[in-house]
Design a protein around this motif. Structure first.
Motif, PDB file in Angstrom:
ATOM      1  N   VAL A  28       0.859  -1.195   0.000  1.00 36.14           N
ATOM      2  CA  VAL A  28       0.000   0.000   0.000  1.00 36.14           C
ATOM      3  C   VAL A  28       0.893   1.241   0.000  1.00 36.14           C
ATOM      4  CG1 VAL A  28      -1.807   1.251   1.254  1.00 36.14           C
ATOM      5  CG2 VAL A  28      -1.795  -1.256   1.249  1.00 36.14           C
ATOM      6  N   ALA A  29       0.589   2.190  -0.874  1.00 38.95           N
ATOM      7  CA  ALA A  29       1.409   3.408  -0.968  1.00 38.95           C
ATOM      8  C   ALA A  29       1.274   4.237   0.303  1.00 38.95           C
ATOM      9  CB  ALA A  29       0.963   4.240  -2.170  1.00 38.95           C
ATOM     10  N   VAL A  30       2.408   4.691   0.822  1.00 42.49           N
ATOM     11  CA  VAL A  30       2.391   5.585   1.992  1.00 42.49           C
ATOM     12  C   VAL A  30       1.892   6.955   1.527  1.00 42.49           C
ATOM     13  CG1 VAL A  30       3.826   6.749   3.715  1.00 42.49           C
ATOM     14  CG2 VAL A  30       4.280   4.360   3.122  1.00 42.49           C
ATOM     15  N   PRO A  31       0.832   7.493   2.161  1.00 42.64           N
ATOM     16  CA  PRO A  31       0.289   8.771   1.686  1.00 42.64           C
ATOM     17  C   PRO A  31       1.189   9.970   2.019  1.00 42.64           C
ATOM     18  CG  PRO A  31      -0.988   7.939   3.562  1.00 42.64           C
ATOM     19  CD  PRO A  31       0.079   6.932   3.283  1.00 42.64           C
ATOM     20  N   THR A  32       0.990  11.058   1.302  1.00 38.89           N
ATOM     21  CA  THR A  32       1.769  12.281   1.505  1.00 38.89           C
ATOM     22  C   THR A  32       0.884  13.347   2.141  1.00 38.89           C
ATOM     23  OG1 THR A  32       2.944  11.773  -0.544  1.00 38.89           O
ATOM     24  CG2 THR A  32       3.195  14.008   0.311  1.00 38.89           C
ATOM     25  N   PRO A  33       1.340  13.966   3.235  1.00 37.50           N
ATOM     26  CA  PRO A  33       0.499  14.996   3.872  1.00 37.50           C
ATOM     27  C   PRO A  33       0.406  16.269   3.039  1.00 37.50           C
ATOM     28  CG  PRO A  33       2.607  14.792   5.018  1.00 37.50           C
ATOM     29  CD  PRO A  33       2.592  13.732   3.967  1.00 37.50           C
ATOM     30  N   LEU A  39       1.552  13.088   8.631  1.00 35.48           N
ATOM     31  CA  LEU A  39       1.716  11.646   8.448  1.00 35.48           C
ATOM     32  C   LEU A  39       2.316  11.093   9.732  1.00 35.48           C
ATOM     33  CD1 LEU A  39       1.553   9.224   6.432  1.00 35.48           C
ATOM     34  CD2 LEU A  39       3.994   9.618   5.993  1.00 35.48           C
ATOM     35  N   ILE A  40       1.669  10.079  10.296  1.00 31.52           N
ATOM     36  CA  ILE A  40       2.095   9.503  11.577  1.00 31.52           C
ATOM     37  C   ILE A  40       2.622   8.093  11.350  1.00 31.52           C
ATOM     38  CG2 ILE A  40       1.303   8.776  13.882  1.00 31.52           C
ATOM     39  CD1 ILE A  40      -1.019  10.881  13.455  1.00 31.52           C
ATOM     40  N   VAL A  92       2.274  11.738  19.325  1.00 33.14           N
ATOM     41  CA  VAL A  92       0.886  12.204  19.187  1.00 33.14           C
ATOM     42  C   VAL A  92      -0.109  11.047  19.299  1.00 33.14           C
ATOM     43  CG1 VAL A  92       1.466  14.204  17.728  1.00 33.14           C
ATOM     44  CG2 VAL A  92       0.987  11.972  16.657  1.00 33.14           C
ATOM     45  N   PHE A  93      -1.385  11.427  19.499  1.00 30.63           N
ATOM     46  CA  PHE A  93      -2.495  10.481  19.338  1.00 30.63           C
ATOM     47  C   PHE A  93      -3.581  11.182  18.539  1.00 30.63           C
ATOM     48  CE2 PHE A  93      -3.862  12.786  23.108  1.00 30.63           C
ATOM     49  CZ  PHE A  93      -5.240  12.845  22.999  1.00 30.63           C
ATOM     50  N   THR A  94      -4.519  10.415  17.977  1.00 33.10           N
ATOM     51  CA  THR A  94      -5.556  11.003  17.127  1.00 33.10           C
ATOM     52  C   THR A  94      -6.950  10.575  17.578  1.00 33.10           C
ATOM     53  OG1 THR A  94      -5.707   9.128  15.605  1.00 33.10           O
ATOM     54  CG2 THR A  94      -4.038  10.797  15.097  1.00 33.10           C
ATOM     55  N   THR A  95      -7.956  11.335  17.133  1.00 36.19           N
ATOM     56  CA  THR A  95      -9.355  10.922  17.283  1.00 36.19           C
ATOM     57  C   THR A  95      -9.946  10.529  15.937  1.00 36.19           C
ATOM     58  OG1 THR A  95     -10.003  13.233  17.067  1.00 36.19           O
ATOM     59  CG2 THR A  95      -9.848  12.355  19.303  1.00 36.19           C
ATOM     60  N   ASN A  96      -9.149  10.661  14.884  1.00 38.01           N
ATOM     61  CA  ASN A  96      -9.626  10.287  13.550  1.00 38.01           C
ATOM     62  C   ASN A  96      -8.422  10.216  12.618  1.00 38.01           C
ATOM     63  OD1 ASN A  96     -11.495   9.569  11.621  1.00 38.01           O
ATOM     64  ND2 ASN A  96     -12.802  11.335  11.926  1.00 38.01           N
ATOM     65  N   THR A  97      -8.577   9.522  11.507  1.00 40.07           N
ATOM     66  CA  THR A  97      -7.531   9.540  10.486  1.00 40.07           C
ATOM     67  C   THR A  97      -8.206   9.718   9.130  1.00 40.07           C
ATOM     68  OG1 THR A  97      -7.571   7.176   9.990  1.00 40.07           O
ATOM     69  CG2 THR A  97      -6.133   7.868  11.804  1.00 40.07           C
ATOM     70  N   ILE A  98      -7.406  10.092   8.154  1.00 42.47           N
ATOM     71  CA  ILE A  98      -7.926  10.223   6.788  1.00 42.47           C
ATOM     72  C   ILE A  98      -7.724   8.908   6.041  1.00 42.47           C
ATOM     73  CG2 ILE A  98      -7.577  11.396   4.565  1.00 42.47           C
ATOM     74  CD1 ILE A  98      -6.625  13.848   6.323  1.00 42.47           C
ATOM     75  N   SER A  99      -6.558   8.293   6.247  1.00 35.12           N
ATOM     76  CA  SER A  99      -6.209   7.101   5.454  1.00 35.12           C
ATOM     77  C   SER A  99      -6.468   5.791   6.182  1.00 35.12           C
ATOM     78  CB  SER A  99      -4.731   7.173   5.059  1.00 35.12           C
ATOM     79  OG  SER A  99      -3.915   7.186   6.228  1.00 35.12           O
ATOM     80  N   ALA A 103      -2.585   0.417   9.987  1.00 34.65           N
ATOM     81  CA  ALA A 103      -1.542   0.527   8.958  1.00 34.65           C
ATOM     82  C   ALA A 103      -0.243   1.004   9.605  1.00 34.65           C
ATOM     83  CB  ALA A 103      -1.977   1.523   7.879  1.00 34.65           C
ATOM     84  N   GLU A 104       0.869   0.852   8.881  1.00 30.17           N
ATOM     85  CA  GLU A 104       2.160   1.287   9.436  1.00 30.17           C
ATOM     86  C   GLU A 104       2.279   2.816   9.473  1.00 30.17           C
ATOM     87  OE1 GLU A 104       5.385  -2.112   8.595  1.00 30.17           O
ATOM     88  OE2 GLU A 104       4.587  -1.232   6.749  1.00 30.17           O
ATOM     89  N   TYR A 105       1.586   3.473   8.544  1.00 34.81           N
ATOM     90  CA  TYR A 105       1.555   4.943   8.543  1.00 34.81           C
ATOM     91  C   TYR A 105       0.115   5.405   8.355  1.00 34.81           C
ATOM     92  CZ  TYR A 105       6.613   4.710   7.927  1.00 34.81           C
ATOM     93  OH  TYR A 105       7.944   4.447   8.116  1.00 34.81           O
ATOM     94  N   ALA A 106      -0.233   6.506   9.003  1.00 33.27           N
ATOM     95  CA  ALA A 106      -1.594   7.031   8.865  1.00 33.27           C
ATOM     96  C   ALA A 106      -1.550   8.533   8.636  1.00 33.27           C
ATOM     97  CB  ALA A 106      -2.410   6.728  10.119  1.00 33.27           C
ATOM     98  N   LEU A 107      -2.392   8.967   7.711  1.00 36.89           N
ATOM     99  CA  LEU A 107      -2.544  10.394   7.412  1.00 36.89           C
ATOM    100  C   LEU A 107      -3.685  10.929   8.267  1.00 36.89           C
ATOM    101  CD1 LEU A 107      -1.379  12.417   5.271  1.00 36.89           C
ATOM    102  CD2 LEU A 107      -3.346  11.817   3.844  1.00 36.89           C
TER     103      LEU A 107
END
Length: 329
Positions: A28-33, A39-40, A92-99, A103-107
């Motif tokens: 899976v392609a790592v997304p670009t911010p 990108l986390i 950091v921590f999140t309450t939502n992601t875009i991607s 996964a190993e990386y999250a936008l």
């Protein structure tokens, strides 16, 4: 659109269905911010019941296929887009992601990302998002609790339940909890409840009634309304309110039970919160982390490879204790 970071492992869902539709892919392609995005590098991701409803296609909002599930990520900022105050290396921590978080990386959009204090590890960071923000919304926004009121957390040993116990205790409420195992009951008592009851005992409702006396309970935070709502209405005080956090089907109730006590049944949905409300909840919870009352309890842990088992267990295993997470470290 791959960056210099190349490809990553991620769970992808190509069709709605059972846990078996969760497919682990390693290309899976790592997304670009972009603007206002980060990108986390994901160290841990929370698993929440709502993710099983979305995956099965029964949730009211359906993502476009294929998609990667998961919103509660904890990790380290890997890259940032423009107009972002975070920098590479921030915890950091999140309450939502875009991607998607499995996964190993999250936008993620920068307004859904929060600093993770050093005193909490990544597993705990992944247990904050949906559980704590939901519990805070349920208690402070929906129930409008006041110090000195009583609250019953019905199903208190899971992620949202323990968060509700910690928040309610910190805000000066008398906290009662229920759990189905001895281990669960102990954890509930260690995390803010003054009293705990075993909801597997036949007469546990009578024990709660006896404990609270004539007055009844001001607020009930309900994780399984399709089983408990009928009983909840009979436990309430005058003007009491049941806050429905979770339900897995229909239930028959007598509306008359709401009339005598002029009680309310209020549903709560975290993502109905405005950006301003999220900021408010985050400020209160950040204070809880600093002071030390916000301490996530980690339950079962799974690797990305075992995510189907995690989805199976979060719905079918009885007596959850703590927050279920995926570990990516």
């Amino acid at each position: 659109m791959a960056t210099g970071l190349k490809l990553m492992k991620a769970i992808r869902v190509f069709e709605f269905g059972g846990p078996e539709v969760l497919k682990l892919q390693s290309d899976v392609a790592v997304p670009t911010p972009k603007d206002h995005q980060v990108l986390i590098k994901v160290h841990a991701c929370g698993v929440n019941p709502v993710e099983t409803y979305i995956r099965s296609g029964t949730y009211r909002k359906k993502p476009h296929l294929p998609y990667t599930p998961g919103s509660d990520v904890a990790g380290v900022i890997e890259a940032v887009g423009d107009n972002v105050s975070f920098k590479k290396g921030d915890r950091v921590f999140t309450t939502n992601t875009i991607s998607g978080g499995y996964a190993e990386y999250a936008l993620a959009a920068d307004h859904t990302v929060y600093p993770l204090p050093e005193k909490l590890d990544f597993k705990q960071g992944a247990a904050i998002g949906i559980p704590y923000f939901t519990a805070y919304r349920a208690l402070l926004h929906s129930a409008r609790v006041k110090a000195g009121e009583s609250v019953l957390v019905h199903g208190a040993s899971g992620g949202v339940g323990l968060a509700a116990c910690q928040i309610a205790r910190a805000y000066g409420l008398e906290v009662l909890g229920t759990a189905g195992t001895e281990e669960g009951q102990n954890i509930v008592l260690q995390n803010g409840a003054h009293k705990v009851f075993n909801h597997r005992e036949r007469n546990y409702i009578d024990k709660i009634k006896k404990s609270v006396g004539e007055k009844g309970i001001d607020v009930i935070i309900e994780m399984l309304a399709n089983v408990n709502l009928n009983n909840d209405l009979k436990l309430l005080s005058q003007g009491g309110r049941v806050i429905v956090v979770g339900s897995r089907g229909p239930i028959e109730i007598s509306p008359r039970d709401t009339m005598t006590m002029e009680s309310s049944i209020i549903g709560v949905s975290l993502y109905s919160s405005t950006k301003g409300e999220f900021r408010q909840y985050a400020a209160a919870l950040q204070a809880g982390m600093e002071i030390g009352w916000l301490k996530p309890v980690i339950g079962s842990q799974y690797s990305l490879e075992k995510v189907a088992q995690a989805h199976e267990n979060i719905i079918h295993s009885s007596g959850a204790t703590g927050k279920m997470i995926l570990l990516l470290e």
